[in-house]
Motif scaffolding. Sequence first.
Motif, PDB file in Angstrom:
ATOM      1  N   ASN A  42       0.824  -1.209   0.000  1.00 44.15           N
ATOM      2  CA  ASN A  42       0.000   0.000   0.000  1.00 44.15           C
ATOM      3  C   ASN A  42       0.864   1.267   0.000  1.00 44.15           C
ATOM      4  O   ASN A  42       0.479   2.299   0.534  1.00 44.15           O
ATOM      5  CB  ASN A  42      -0.960   0.001   1.205  1.00 44.15           C
ATOM      6  N   GLN A  46      -2.937  -9.196   2.275  1.00 46.81           N
ATOM      7  CA  GLN A  46      -3.138 -10.365   3.139  1.00 46.81           C
ATOM      8  C   GLN A  46      -3.045 -11.687   2.391  1.00 46.81           C
ATOM      9  O   GLN A  46      -2.610 -12.696   2.944  1.00 46.81           O
ATOM     10  CB  GLN A  46      -4.491 -10.272   3.851  1.00 46.81           C
ATOM     11  N   ARG A 105       0.168  -1.349   4.549  1.00 49.19           N
ATOM     12  CA  ARG A 105      -0.915  -2.319   4.720  1.00 49.19           C
ATOM     13  C   ARG A 105      -0.543  -3.530   3.887  1.00 49.19           C
ATOM     14  O   ARG A 105      -0.441  -3.422   2.662  1.00 49.19           O
ATOM     15  CB  ARG A 105      -2.251  -1.761   4.214  1.00 49.19           C
ATOM     16  N   ASP A 154       1.766   3.846   6.982  1.00 48.13           N
ATOM     17  CA  ASP A 154       0.857   3.647   5.849  1.00 48.13           C
ATOM     18  C   ASP A 154       0.895   2.217   5.316  1.00 48.13           C
ATOM     19  O   ASP A 154       0.085   1.853   4.458  1.00 48.13           O
ATOM     20  CB  ASP A 154       1.218   4.605   4.696  1.00 48.13           C
TER      21      ASP A 154
END
Length: 149
Positions: free
Chosen positions: A60, A104, A101, A99
């Motif tokens: 991200n 997943q 992320r 920031d």
Amino acid sequence: MGHNEGRSRVSAGAVIRDEHGRVLIVDPVYKPYWNLPGGAAEENEVPRETCRREVLEELNLDLDIGRLLVHATIAVADGAPRDYFIFDGGVLSARRQQDIRLQQSELGAFRFAAPGDLTDKDIAPFARQMWDSALLALSESRTIRIGER
């Protein structure tokens, strides 16, 4: 690495550092070793764009990808050579690190590691020379070529 692992023979990754010179590494859920952020090129994608897109997907972070540190051509298990491009991803401030992320589906964790702390349990044997060369290229402001077609 990206979705079309089987097709693409080009991968690109980034050396992203924190303010202490430690390198950001990621833990892919599908293999035993830590990795630099990055992945496989899509069709007709230039390596720098691959690097930027993969870092954005995985972390991200939309980074200005810097200069090429390493271009390595390495024969992998199936015998066909694969091209790896490692770029300078710059230094992430503590604020920018917030920031991050993780994607997943692909990554279980990330950490910043001092280069000297990385053992052969952490990184794949074939990647060691590339990583070491990328750090050398960074410190000496040059690009290092490994292997040949």
